[in-house]
Scaffold this active site. Structure first.
Site, PDB file in Angstrom:
ATOM      1  NE  ARG A  40     -48.643 -74.215 -25.377  1.00  0.00           N
ATOM      2  CZ  ARG A  40     -49.311 -73.151 -25.070  1.00  0.00           C
ATOM      3  NH1 ARG A  40     -49.612 -73.205 -23.816  1.00  0.00           N
ATOM      4  NH2 ARG A  40     -49.502 -72.291 -25.813  1.00  0.00           N
TER       5      ARG A  40
ATOM      6  NE  ARG B 291     -53.732 -63.298 -27.265  1.00  0.00           N
ATOM      7  CZ  ARG B 291     -53.483 -64.831 -27.223  1.00  0.00           C
ATOM      8  NH1 ARG B 291     -54.572 -65.526 -26.657  1.00  0.00           N
ATOM      9  NH2 ARG B 291     -52.418 -65.358 -27.692  1.00  0.00           N
TER      10      ARG B 291
ATOM     11  CE  LYS C  92     -55.160 -73.253 -25.203  1.00  0.00           C
ATOM     12  NZ  LYS C  92     -54.701 -72.734 -26.546  1.00  0.00           N
TER      13      LYS C  92
ATOM     14  NE  ARG D 157     -49.394 -63.773 -25.282  1.00  0.00           N
ATOM     15  CZ  ARG D 157     -49.971 -65.034 -25.149  1.00  0.00           C
ATOM     16  NH1 ARG D 157     -51.158 -65.026 -24.626  1.00  0.00           N
ATOM     17  NH2 ARG D 157     -49.207 -66.193 -25.478  1.00  0.00           N
TER      18      ARG D 157
ATOM     19  NE  ARG E   3     -48.076 -68.386 -29.619  1.00  0.00           N
ATOM     20  CZ  ARG E   3     -48.836 -67.423 -29.412  1.00  0.00           C
ATOM     21  NH1 ARG E   3     -48.983 -66.388 -30.020  1.00  0.00           N
ATOM     22  NH2 ARG E   3     -49.854 -67.714 -28.356  1.00  0.00           N
TER      23      ARG E   3
HETATM   24  P1  AMP Z   1     -50.056 -69.056 -24.132  1.00  0.00           P
HETATM   25  O1  AMP Z   1     -50.192 -67.964 -23.355  1.00  0.00           O
HETATM   26  O2  AMP Z   1     -50.610 -70.339 -23.420  1.00  0.00           O
HETATM   27  O3  AMP Z   1     -50.187 -68.829 -25.450  1.00  0.00           O
HETATM   28  O4  AMP Z   1     -48.299 -69.620 -23.837  1.00  0.00           O
HETATM   29  C1  AMP Z   1     -47.272 -68.623 -24.185  1.00  0.00           C
HETATM   30  C2  AMP Z   1     -46.077 -69.208 -24.346  1.00  0.00           C
HETATM   31  O5  AMP Z   1     -45.556 -69.667 -22.985  1.00  0.00           O
HETATM   32  C3  AMP Z   1     -46.062 -70.576 -25.219  1.00  0.00           C
HETATM   33  O6  AMP Z   1     -45.973 -70.146 -26.691  1.00  0.00           O
HETATM   34  C4  AMP Z   1     -44.822 -71.333 -24.860  1.00  0.00           C
HETATM   35  O7  AMP Z   1     -43.672 -70.743 -25.093  1.00  0.00           O
HETATM   36  C5  AMP Z   1     -44.900 -70.999 -23.287  1.00  0.00           C
HETATM   37  N1  AMP Z   1     -45.967 -72.121 -22.679  1.00  0.00           N
HETATM   38  C6  AMP Z   1     -47.150 -71.906 -21.954  1.00  0.00           C
HETATM   39  N2  AMP Z   1     -47.597 -73.154 -21.557  1.00  0.00           N
HETATM   40  C7  AMP Z   1     -46.496 -73.997 -21.741  1.00  0.00           C
HETATM   41  C8  AMP Z   1     -46.469 -75.352 -21.833  1.00  0.00           C
HETATM   42  N3  AMP Z   1     -47.394 -76.017 -21.244  1.00  0.00           N
HETATM   43  N4  AMP Z   1     -45.412 -76.046 -22.175  1.00  0.00           N
HETATM   44  C9  AMP Z   1     -44.365 -75.344 -22.548  1.00  0.00           C
HETATM   45  N5  AMP Z   1     -44.288 -73.990 -23.269  1.00  0.00           N
HETATM   46  C10 AMP Z   1     -45.434 -73.541 -22.544  1.00  0.00           C
END
Ligand code: AMP
Length: 210
Positions: free
Chosen positions: A88, A123, A13, A155, A166
């Protein structure tokens, strides 16, 4: 144009969004990036969010919804945006609708777990530019050979224990959004198992962008 990029972590994404923003003249909003920024700065929000993020859990809805609403109220969002990683959960999607955000399309990235695991474990992110690289083959640029090793980081939530959690969290809390947006007739499905170049091209075509 207001788009949502929906799909499991590692579906591409963020990288596809980075490829599209210039063509569409809109910005990418990643709640994950905003949260990581808050953690780095040590804000109250960052302190509350960190443990959830490190464990691969979702940050509570009220925190993320507040953060997102604040972000989309800024002037640079006027032309539109790609929401990358938001909503989400169903309550987050409801909050977006309640805030009168009219979503044009939801791009749903379908992808096999084995591909996700390879993408996430490989990544790496540049500390300087935020650009995403991958040390595993799969169409995402490898880090340039002359890039200093310490410019890249992995990360915490791309480490094996967090990755499996996840995926579980995605299936349980986020996947129901496919049915939610299918009912609203907004879903465009893309096959995320391929290299990211062809995926970005397919998304552009589906949106009618040259
Ligand atoms: P991402 O970079 O999108 O994979 O997000 C990394 C982490 O941030 C996720 O595993 C969640 O812990 C948190 N996170 C990001 N976006 C959301 C969301 N919309 N709702 C809840 N937690 C989020």
């Amino acid at each position: 144009m207001k788009l949502i990029f929906l799909g499991p972590p590692g579906a591409g994404k963020g990288t596809v969004a980075q490829k599209l923003v210039d063509d569409l003249k809109i910005i990418q909003i990643s709640t994950g990036d905003l949260l990581r920024e808050a953690v780095k700065k040590g804000t109250e929000l960052g302190k509350k969010a960190k443990a959830y993020m490190d464990a691969g859990e979702l940050v509570p809805d009220d925190l993320v919804i507040g953060l997102l609403k604040e972000r989309i109220a800024r002037p640079d969002c006027q032309n539109g945006f790609i929401l990358d990683g938001f909503p989400r959960t169903i309550p987050q999607a409801d909050a977006l609708a309640a805030a009168k955000v009219v979503v044009d399309k939801v791009i749903n990235f379908n992808i096999a777990d084995a591909v996700i695991i390879s993408r996430l474990s490989g990544r790496r992110v540049s500390r300087k530019t935020g650009k995403i690289y991958n040390v595993n083959p799969g169409g995402i640029p490898m880090p340039p050979p002359d890039m200093p090793k310490d410019e890249l980081f992995q990360r915490d939530d791309d480490k094996p224990e967090a990755i499996s959690n996840r995926l579980v969290v995605y299936r349980k809390q986020t996947e129901p959004l496919i049915a939610y947006y299918t009912k609203k007739n907004l879903i465009i499905n893309v096959d995320g198992n391929r290299d990211l170049g062809p995926i970005a091209a397919e998304v552009k075509k589906a949106l009618g962008v040259k």
